[in-house]
Design a protein around this motif. Sequence first.
Motif, PDB file in Angstrom:
ATOM      1  N   LEU A   1      47.639  47.542  54.285  1.00 42.84           N
ATOM      2  CA  LEU A   1      46.649  46.891  53.441  1.00 42.84           C
ATOM      3  C   LEU A   1      47.315  46.267  52.229  1.00 42.84           C
ATOM      4  CD1 LEU A   1      43.868  49.667  53.415  1.00 42.84           C
ATOM      5  CD2 LEU A   1      43.914  47.605  54.833  1.00 42.84           C
ATOM      6  N   TYR A   2      46.656  45.262  51.645  1.00 43.89           N
ATOM      7  CA  TYR A   2      47.102  44.725  50.370  1.00 43.89           C
ATOM      8  C   TYR A   2      46.894  45.782  49.281  1.00 43.89           C
ATOM      9  CZ  TYR A   2      46.917  40.174  52.713  1.00 43.89           C
ATOM     10  OH  TYR A   2      47.114  39.132  53.583  1.00 43.89           O
ATOM     11  N   LYS A   3      47.738  45.749  48.250  1.00 46.87           N
ATOM     12  CA  LYS A   3      47.650  46.766  47.205  1.00 46.87           C
ATOM     13  C   LYS A   3      47.810  46.141  45.829  1.00 46.87           C
ATOM     14  CE  LYS A   3      52.426  47.725  48.444  1.00 46.87           C
ATOM     15  NZ  LYS A   3      53.303  48.637  49.197  1.00 46.87           N
ATOM     16  N   LYS A   4      47.171  46.763  44.868  1.00 46.86           N
ATOM     17  CA  LYS A   4      47.183  46.258  43.494  1.00 46.86           C
ATOM     18  C   LYS A   4      47.032  47.444  42.542  1.00 46.86           C
ATOM     19  CE  LYS A   4      44.425  43.319  40.354  1.00 46.86           C
ATOM     20  NZ  LYS A   4      45.441  42.330  39.972  1.00 46.86           N
ATOM     21  N   ASP A   5      47.770  47.428  41.434  1.00 42.57           N
ATOM     22  CA  ASP A   5      47.696  48.500  40.449  1.00 42.57           C
ATOM     23  C   ASP A   5      46.663  48.187  39.371  1.00 42.57           C
ATOM     24  OD1 ASP A   5      49.642  49.865  41.769  1.00 42.57           O
ATOM     25  OD2 ASP A   5      51.264  49.399  40.363  1.00 42.57           O
TER      26      ASP A   5
ATOM     27  N   LEU B   1      44.696  50.191  44.135  1.00 39.57           N
ATOM     28  CA  LEU B   1      43.613  49.607  44.926  1.00 39.57           C
ATOM     29  C   LEU B   1      44.182  49.066  46.228  1.00 39.57           C
ATOM     30  CD1 LEU B   1      40.646  48.438  45.079  1.00 39.57           C
ATOM     31  CD2 LEU B   1      41.592  46.370  44.046  1.00 39.57           C
ATOM     32  N   TRP B   2      43.548  49.426  47.345  1.00 36.28           N
ATOM     33  CA  TRP B   2      43.968  48.966  48.666  1.00 36.28           C
ATOM     34  C   TRP B   2      42.819  48.183  49.298  1.00 36.28           C
ATOM     35  CZ3 TRP B   2      48.941  50.770  49.818  1.00 36.28           C
ATOM     36  CH2 TRP B   2      49.382  51.875  49.082  1.00 36.28           C
ATOM     37  N   SER B   3      43.141  47.090  49.983  1.00 35.17           N
ATOM     38  CA  SER B   3      42.088  46.263  50.552  1.00 35.17           C
ATOM     39  C   SER B   3      42.590  45.490  51.772  1.00 35.17           C
ATOM     40  CB  SER B   3      41.565  45.263  49.510  1.00 35.17           C
ATOM     41  OG  SER B   3      40.617  44.374  50.082  1.00 35.17           O
ATOM     42  N   PRO B   4      41.728  45.300  52.772  1.00 34.30           N
ATOM     43  CA  PRO B   4      42.099  44.436  53.894  1.00 34.30           C
ATOM     44  C   PRO B   4      42.010  42.955  53.546  1.00 34.30           C
ATOM     45  CG  PRO B   4      39.890  45.315  54.236  1.00 34.30           C
ATOM     46  CD  PRO B   4      40.411  45.949  52.991  1.00 34.30           C
ATOM     47  N   TYR B   5      41.635  42.637  52.305  1.00 33.30           N
ATOM     48  CA  TYR B   5      41.546  41.255  51.833  1.00 33.30           C
ATOM     49  C   TYR B   5      42.501  41.078  50.656  1.00 33.30           C
ATOM     50  CZ  TYR B   5      37.184  41.849  54.388  1.00 33.30           C
ATOM     51  OH  TYR B   5      36.252  42.146  55.352  1.00 33.30           O
TER      52      TYR B   5
ATOM     53  N   GLU C   1      50.393  43.675  57.972  1.00 32.32           N
ATOM     54  CA  GLU C   1      51.215  44.086  59.106  1.00 32.32           C
ATOM     55  C   GLU C   1      52.191  45.190  58.762  1.00 32.32           C
ATOM     56  OE1 GLU C   1      50.999  40.941  58.087  1.00 32.32           O
ATOM     57  OE2 GLU C   1      49.874  39.897  59.663  1.00 32.32           O
ATOM     58  N   GLY C   2      52.320  45.524  57.483  1.00 30.96           N
ATOM     59  CA  GLY C   2      53.283  46.533  57.074  1.00 30.96           C
ATOM     60  C   GLY C   2      54.715  46.050  57.114  1.00 30.96           C
TER      61      GLY C   2
END
Length: 552
Positions: A42-46, A357-361, A371-372
């Motif tokens: 997933l995409y990640k953001k702090d 924060l994790w998100s499929p978008y 895809e990792g």
Amino acid sequence: MKEPNGCGMRSSVGFLSRRELTGEPLIKEDFQRRRLAGCTSLYKKDMLGHFGCVNAIEFSNNGGEWLVSGGDDRRVLLWQMEKAIHGRSKPVKLKGEHRSNIFCLAFDSSNTKVFSGGNDEQVILHDVERGETLNVFLHIDAVYSLSVNPVNDNVFASSSDDGRVLIWDTRGPPNAEPFCLAIYPSAFHSVMFNPVEPRLIATANSKEGVGLWDIRKPRSSLLRYGGSMSLQSAMSVRFNSAGTQLLALRRRLPPVLYELHSRLPSFQFDNQGYFNSCTMKSCCFAGDRDQYILSGSDDFNLYMWKIPKDPEAGGPGRVVNGAFMVLKGHRSIVNQVRFNPHSYMICSSGVEKVIKLWSPYRQPDSLGDLEGLVEEKSRSLYTHEEYISLVLNSGSGLSHDYVSQSIQEDPRMMAFFDSLVRREIEGWSSDSDSDLSEAIMQLHARGRRAARGTVATAAAAAAPGSSQQRPETLFQPVSKNLSAPSSSVCGRHSSTGSPHIKRPCLFTIWPRAHWAANLYSFQAAHRAAHSGGGGGIHYTLLILMLIKTISH
């Protein structure tokens, strides 16, 4: 990214074209379900705002527009998720501030009130719109978990270190006694109302495992989960949204799923690298149908498993080996995780000062991919020697007062928990664990007493003509001879800059200095490290590591 048969789920146009042909209903839910199912990462953001470890996070109800968080900096922060993600606003600090670590949070069903509890033996009721404190509910020990009745916002449950589960009514008079649902000699670490049948309450106890209670029949559990293995160290329990399943975390055991009325596990979930020993953690369900589960791990990763549809799946013992997704990006132990079924966002936190924060978008300024393939460089664990050096050379002493209000990574705190992880990796053991556990629990109690006396001490020190010394000037430097008598509880640098080693008074009650193998000793250590007894526990661990190092 895994591609389902047919059109790729990365394309909303492809999805809509397929839906036009099949007439599949509930477009949003199905699209999000398929998108998550097609991801390997997933995409990640702090999200930055806290000054210490983040011990509690909760999404608001009915859409998850808000996130509330709390931790070692004693502040309750309210995040408007859309604005926070786009960097348009900072979190709002609610005015009611705890005197020690915050361990648990809860929204009411209308999202107009927030409950917070922690190490200072109280639950504060906050007004979300005005940020004001509406009420305070006093306990006699640390509060570990909160749950609001799903059909009555005036009623909430709390679980505490004193071994009680209490039911409170916010409409009662100031001195009204709460209703005691359960009482054990050991701590209750988690409590939750059944979202469909609120007369039912699930609990996780440090020695008695996972239990189910009926509010109409106090003091006696309806069900003890685990069968012959019911006496386990349980730390977290969660209902699914239908109230038909329970997910629980236990120390040094994989996450476990129970059907509501069955003592025996439906499934246990494992993966190479997953481990849960060093800290207290929480778990949660995920997906629009609660078809996934989530848990953090001591290896700095967040794990997601898919619940098998076949009740006979999993092989011997019904163990699901192999996580559906391993989310990498944290730089220390992951303790807390929550899923938002509306946006499919996941928030996780732990030893670091960040909420991830994790998100499929893809989000603004987010990292990673679906895809990792994009991997961040992992950091190396601090060695015991490096931790010793960080403590001895710290210019701010051993306590954590958060006066600097820094959101930057704290190497000393990271090293503190790295020491716990290394202890597990190296397999240090001791037959004096019970003595050490008792000693650290005494530090915990002393830390809470210090928190309660902070205001009175400050007032006395500020009084005209007062001879009261500031707490940090009360330390008595002694010889480096560890056998020298002393009543000191902390170690710090002298005014000349040379380190003076001072032995904690607790040292005299330990027959041998070893690491504790008990999880709740570690949790007590963490509590004490931030609640006025920080110097003592840091120095205690420092002494233990010095002796361990010298012995080798």
